[in-house]
Write a protein that holds these residues in place. Structure first.
Motif, PDB file in Angstrom:
ATOM      1  N   THR A 173       0.692  -1.294   0.062  1.00 52.29           N
ATOM      2  CA  THR A 173       0.032   0.024  -0.128  1.00 52.29           C
ATOM      3  C   THR A 173       0.951   1.202   0.040  1.00 52.29           C
ATOM      4  N   LEU A 178      -3.609   0.565  -3.361  1.00 54.29           N
ATOM      5  CA  LEU A 178      -3.247  -0.972  -3.252  1.00 54.29           C
ATOM      6  C   LEU A 178      -2.655  -1.199  -4.410  1.00 54.29           C
ATOM      7  N   VAL A 228      -4.469   4.636   4.097  1.00 59.93           N
ATOM      8  CA  VAL A 228      -4.360   3.247   3.657  1.00 59.93           C
ATOM      9  C   VAL A 228      -3.267   2.473   4.770  1.00 59.93           C
ATOM     10  N   VAL A 273      -7.705  -4.494   2.246  1.00 62.29           N
ATOM     11  CA  VAL A 273      -6.943  -3.623   2.570  1.00 62.29           C
ATOM     12  C   VAL A 273      -7.625  -2.398   3.387  1.00 62.29           C
TER      13      VAL A 273
END
Length: 328
Positions: free
Chosen positions: A159, A183, A203, A217
């Motif tokens: 990420t 991602l 993230v 994620v």
């Protein structure tokens, strides 16, 4: 009537059994694995295929390995070719990051025993089982923040926290992440990086399912988890997987059971709620929360990872000078 009665009895039995299992699943004992003096920031925790470790990333640019209570943590690897022990050991000054490095996340390829690393300043790296200076594989990122290696194919899922801000910006008080997180997939055969999801906010670390069908994620600011499909009829699409995290999910790790995950949930900066303390969520592939594990010893810290091994939870934090270990 007989069938109905039998069903009720079976439900009661299963309820009792489930209650017994859940009561035995509580992590009630807490111990610490102390880092060396002046060393902080074990944001990631990993174990090799022999079960040795934990290996941890720390703020002064090193990866350390736990060698047991008698020896403690020892120097295993580092990410910056410019790093010197004199300048860097024990520092948590992010301005020294371009010199010392700041490894953030770890993941082993269990087929090769190689340890893959994301570093906030040096991108994606890998180091062999003997440790030492890691080899840079891919760079040019603002802030690679999480990683998971799928050992069957060797693909690396990672990420990128932002296209605009780096870790120094994000460490400033009151900082709010933008929505440019991604991602990514790194293919070790072609050495190409592919964008799988964009538009994420704050993230964290991803996790590939044990059947290799999808990647989970975290979407930290939006307090949800996304799922990206690698196989099946939904291949190459993403969807919302989990929204009831009672906080901000920051890192996801597979559990010892197939198709289950531990989600590290942070509550720093969130409005106080009933579940305002940091905690780990054990969830299955159907997005059902199976267990909530409170982490009260991290109340004033940002929990970054919850990793399960041998009936214990190993917990890391960017502000701690130890790794927390919760046992049943």
């Amino acid at each position: 009537m007989k069938t109905s009665s039998l069903l009720v009895v079976n439900l009661i039995i299963w309820s009792v059994l489930l209650g017994s299992v859940l009561s035995n699943n509580e992590y009630i004992t807490f111990n610490i694995l102390a880092l060396p003096p002046s060393v902080t920031g074990p944001e990631s925790v990993a174990f090799d295929r022999g079960g040795e470790g934990p290996y941890v990333t720390v703020a002064d640019g090193r990866i350390l390995k736990w060698k047991g209570p008698t020896v403690g943590f020892v120097y295993f690897a580092y990410t910056a070719p410019t790093r010197t022990n004199k300048l860097c050991d024990g520092t948590n000054d992010l301005e020294l990051g371009p010199i010392c490095g700041r490894p953030v996340a770890l993941s082993f390829n269990y087929k090769t025993s190689d340890l893959y690393i994301t570093d906030a300043f040096f991108g994606l790296l890998v180091v062999g089982f003997n440790g030492g200076l890691a080899t840079q594989l891919s760079r040019g990122f603002k802030y690679l923040s999480g990683i998971d290696v799928e050992s069957y194919t060797g693909n690396v899922y990672m990420t990128d926290a932002s296209l605009t801000f780096d870790i120094r910006n994000m460490a400033q008080p009151g900082f709010t992440p933008d929505s440019t997180g991604r991602l990514l997939k790194y293919d070790p055969r072609t050495k190409r990086v592919t964008v799988l999801i964009s538009g994420l906010s704050g993230v964290g670390g991803p996790a590939v399912s044990s059947d290799r069908k999808y990647v989970l994620v975290p979407d930290y600011v939006n307090m949800k988890v996304q799922r990206y499909w690698l196989q099946g009829p939904k291949r190459n699409t993403n969807e919302v997987f989990l929204t009831n995290c009672t906080g901000s999910p920051i890192n996801i790790k597979r559990t010892v059971n197939d198709e289950e995950f531990w989600v590290a949930v942070d509550n720093q900066g969130q409005q106080p709620t009933v579940n305002s303390e940091p905690h780990g969520l054990r969830v299955n592939g159907f997005a059902v929360v199976l267990q909530t594990a409170p982490l009260p010893q991290f109340l004033d810290m940002s929990v970054t990872v919850v990793q399960e091994i041998n009936d214990a939870l190993y917990v890391g934090s960017s502000h701690a000078d130890f790794v927390g270990v919760y046992t049943k």
